[in-house]
Design an enzyme around this catalytic site. Structure first.
Site, PDB file in Angstrom:
ATOM      1  N   LYS A 113       0.833  -1.208   0.000  1.00  0.00           N
ATOM      2  CA  LYS A 113       0.000   0.000   0.000  1.00  0.00           C
ATOM      3  C   LYS A 113       0.869   1.260   0.000  1.00  0.00           C
ATOM      4  O   LYS A 113       0.562   2.246  -0.678  1.00  0.00           O
ATOM      5  CB  LYS A 113      -0.922   0.021   1.225  1.00  0.00           C
ATOM      6  CG  LYS A 113      -2.239  -0.720   0.992  1.00  0.00           C
ATOM      7  CD  LYS A 113      -3.229   0.182   0.255  1.00  0.00           C
ATOM      8  CE  LYS A 113      -4.581  -0.411   0.064  1.00  0.00           C
ATOM      9  NZ  LYS A 113      -4.798  -1.315  -1.016  1.00  0.00           N
ATOM     10  N   LYS A 197      -3.334 -11.354  -8.595  1.00  0.00           N
ATOM     11  CA  LYS A 197      -4.678 -11.725  -8.158  1.00  0.00           C
ATOM     12  C   LYS A 197      -5.731 -10.763  -8.692  1.00  0.00           C
ATOM     13  O   LYS A 197      -5.428  -9.621  -9.045  1.00  0.00           O
ATOM     14  CB  LYS A 197      -4.737 -11.756  -6.634  1.00  0.00           C
ATOM     15  CG  LYS A 197      -4.677 -10.395  -5.965  1.00  0.00           C
ATOM     16  CD  LYS A 197      -5.350 -10.419  -4.598  1.00  0.00           C
ATOM     17  CE  LYS A 197      -5.706  -9.002  -4.150  1.00  0.00           C
ATOM     18  NZ  LYS A 197      -6.775  -8.879  -3.208  1.00  0.00           N
ATOM     19  N   LYS A 200     -10.169  -5.452  -6.480  1.00  0.00           N
ATOM     20  CA  LYS A 200     -11.063  -4.338  -6.802  1.00  0.00           C
ATOM     21  C   LYS A 200     -10.295  -3.189  -7.432  1.00  0.00           C
ATOM     22  O   LYS A 200     -10.759  -2.540  -8.351  1.00  0.00           O
ATOM     23  CB  LYS A 200     -11.744  -3.824  -5.529  1.00  0.00           C
ATOM     24  CG  LYS A 200     -12.699  -4.805  -4.921  1.00  0.00           C
ATOM     25  CD  LYS A 200     -13.584  -4.087  -3.899  1.00  0.00           C
ATOM     26  CE  LYS A 200     -14.105  -5.060  -2.869  1.00  0.00           C
ATOM     27  NZ  LYS A 200     -13.328  -5.047  -1.611  1.00  0.00           N
TER      28      LYS A 200
HETATM   29  P1  ADP Z   1      -9.906  -6.491  -2.751  1.00  0.00           P
HETATM   30  O1  ADP Z   1      -8.591  -7.173  -2.512  1.00  0.00           O
HETATM   31  O2  ADP Z   1     -10.467  -6.795  -4.069  1.00  0.00           O
HETATM   32  O3  ADP Z   1      -9.883  -5.040  -2.421  1.00  0.00           O
HETATM   33  P2  ADP Z   1     -10.816  -7.112  -0.113  1.00  0.00           P
HETATM   34  O4  ADP Z   1      -9.433  -6.767   0.278  1.00  0.00           O
HETATM   35  O5  ADP Z   1     -11.888  -6.287   0.496  1.00  0.00           O
HETATM   36  O6  ADP Z   1     -10.915  -7.111  -1.700  1.00  0.00           O
HETATM   37  O7  ADP Z   1     -11.064  -8.659   0.179  1.00  0.00           O
HETATM   38  C1  ADP Z   1     -12.182  -9.206   0.805  1.00  0.00           C
HETATM   39  C2  ADP Z   1     -12.058 -10.702   0.884  1.00  0.00           C
HETATM   40  O8  ADP Z   1     -11.950 -11.262  -0.430  1.00  0.00           O
HETATM   41  C3  ADP Z   1     -10.832 -11.201   1.654  1.00  0.00           C
HETATM   42  O9  ADP Z   1     -11.193 -12.379   2.348  1.00  0.00           O
HETATM   43  C4  ADP Z   1      -9.846 -11.523   0.563  1.00  0.00           C
HETATM   44  O10 ADP Z   1      -8.913 -12.506   0.940  1.00  0.00           O
HETATM   45  C5  ADP Z   1     -10.773 -12.053  -0.507  1.00  0.00           C
HETATM   46  N1  ADP Z   1     -10.167 -11.859  -1.844  1.00  0.00           N
HETATM   47  C6  ADP Z   1      -9.974 -10.692  -2.489  1.00  0.00           C
HETATM   48  N2  ADP Z   1      -9.399 -10.895  -3.704  1.00  0.00           N
HETATM   49  C7  ADP Z   1      -9.234 -12.250  -3.812  1.00  0.00           C
HETATM   50  C8  ADP Z   1      -8.707 -13.104  -4.826  1.00  0.00           C
HETATM   51  N3  ADP Z   1      -8.268 -12.612  -5.975  1.00  0.00           N
HETATM   52  N4  ADP Z   1      -8.687 -14.444  -4.599  1.00  0.00           N
HETATM   53  C9  ADP Z   1      -9.156 -14.959  -3.434  1.00  0.00           C
HETATM   54  N5  ADP Z   1      -9.676 -14.207  -2.438  1.00  0.00           N
HETATM   55  C10 ADP Z   1      -9.715 -12.867  -2.614  1.00  0.00           C
END
Ligand code: ADP
Ligand code: TRP
Length: 333
Positions: A113, A197, A200
């Site tokens: 970050k 991965k 968002k």
């Molecule tokens: P992002 O990473 O898209 O901003 P969040 O950090 O809010 O989303 O993640 C919310 C949940 O979704 C967490 O449990 C995170 O581990 C899971 N998650 C997010 N992206 C992935 C991914 N590409 N594969 C598996 N789990 C994911």
């Protein structure tokens, strides 16, 4: 009636995507009847990236509707908004006293970050795992269903819980563990851009809210290569990612079919992508329709949030009172 306790949350920073669904929410739904579950919307965490008040509110409403549309039953699991439970931030303050600069600076998610937003390396980013610890241990959780990307944050949470117990010589907190079904590995859903991965903010995501046209467009644009040149070749990352997605949403026969074509150097990526898009659509379409209809019902959403906040506060305040006694806040006057 002593079910193990489960806590997990998602930041309201955009539409939920396939990574959130398969990495987290699908397990939330599956776990709700067998565990005592708390699922929340991490709006305080999302302040680290400075959303506008309007965006934050819209994001919270969206995730709430998406939780419900995916099948979390608010009568069974506790669904709540993090900022509705001020006990969490009180515990966060206490835990911050035993979280050290060196270990926080070494956390990968902090370093990532800090790299992504060099002009906004705030204290909230640094102590992000401490707030996450407060979220989890305030309900004395045993299990935390999250995707692979949260593994290290969860390791920090375990460290803070252990440290508190050790420091005050009392087993106040169970040590929470990541959860997957049947001992499966934690999931990492790949993006469509060839590496890394799905996320968002990575601009490589398919959201549950995308309409079929949008999904077809995104999948058809996914990164591929010129195709294999020898039989049974190892798949480069971008191609493996497409197969991983296929594995997640398609029938085993479909995966085997394209795998066979790949191994024979007869694969046409266009065909694979078409199939992948249709299989994603059949997964997401019913969810999308439900999101749309739930989003129209503000009264229902407000009722769910209020009910969840009450249940979460009841559980959180019990733990916080115990913590206050343990640290010595039990006022003499
Ligand atoms: P992002 O990473 O898209 O901003 P969040 O950090 O809010 O989303 O993640 C919310 C949940 O979704 C967490 O449990 C995170 O581990 C899971 N998650 C997010 N992206 C992935 C991914 N590409 N594969 C598996 N789990 C994911
Ligand atoms: N850090 C998580 C993410 O970025 C969201 C989160 C906050 C969380 N608090 C949590 C997840 C507690 C599980 C438990 O995805």
């Amino acid at each position: 009636m002593n079910k193990p306790t489960v806590v997990s949350g998602i930041r309201p920073t955009g539409y939920l995507h396939l990574g959130n669904y398969f990495g987290a929410v699908k397990n939330f739904v599956k776990m709700q009847y067998d565990f005592n579950c708390f699922y929340f919307i991490a709006d305080i965490h999302s302040l680290t990236t400075h959303p506008t008040p309007g965006n934050l509110q819209a994001g919270v409403k969206q995730v709430l509707a998406e939780y419900l549309a995916c099948g979390i039953d608010p009568e069974v699991a506790t669904i709540f908004i993090q900022s509705d439970v001020p006990e969490v931030t009180e515990l966060y303050t206490i835990l911050n006293m035993n979280a050290y600069l060196g270990e926080l600076e070494r956390t990968t998610s902090f370093k990532d970050k800090a790299r992504q937003q060099p002009d906004n390396v705030n204290a909230g980013l640094l102590t992000y795992p401490v707030l996450m610890a407060a979220d989890i241990i305030i309900h004395k959780a045993h299990f935390v269903p999250v995707g692979k990307d949260q593994e290290q944050n969860l390791e920090m949470v375990r460290k803070f819980a252990k440290r508190f117990n050790r420091m005050y010589k009392k087993n106040v907190f169970p040590i929470p563990r990541p959860f997957t079904f049947d001992g499966a590995d934690m999931l990492k859903v790949p993006g469509l851009d060839g590496s890394g991965k799905m996320g968002k903010s990575e601009g490589n995501a398919i959201s549950l809210f995308d309409d079929p046209k949008e999904i077809r467009k995104k999948v058809m644009r996914a990164v591929t290569d010129a195709g294999p040149t020898e039989m049974n070749a190892e798949k480069p990352e971008a191609i493996q990612n497409l197969f991983t997605l296929l594995d997640i949403v398609s029938k085993p026969d479909t995966v085997a079919h394209f795998d066979g074509l790949y191994n024979k150097c007869e694969i046409r990526y266009g065909d694979l992508k078409k199939q992948l898009a249709e299989d994603i659509i059949s997964y997401t379409s019913p969810i999308r329709e439900k999101i749309v209809s739930i989003l129209e019902d503000d009264a229902y959403l407000a009722k769910v949030a209020k009910m969840g906040a009450e249940k979460a506060r009841e559980s959180a305040s019990k733990t916080l009172n115990e913590v206050k006694k343990v640290v010595g806040f039990n006022s003499l006057f």
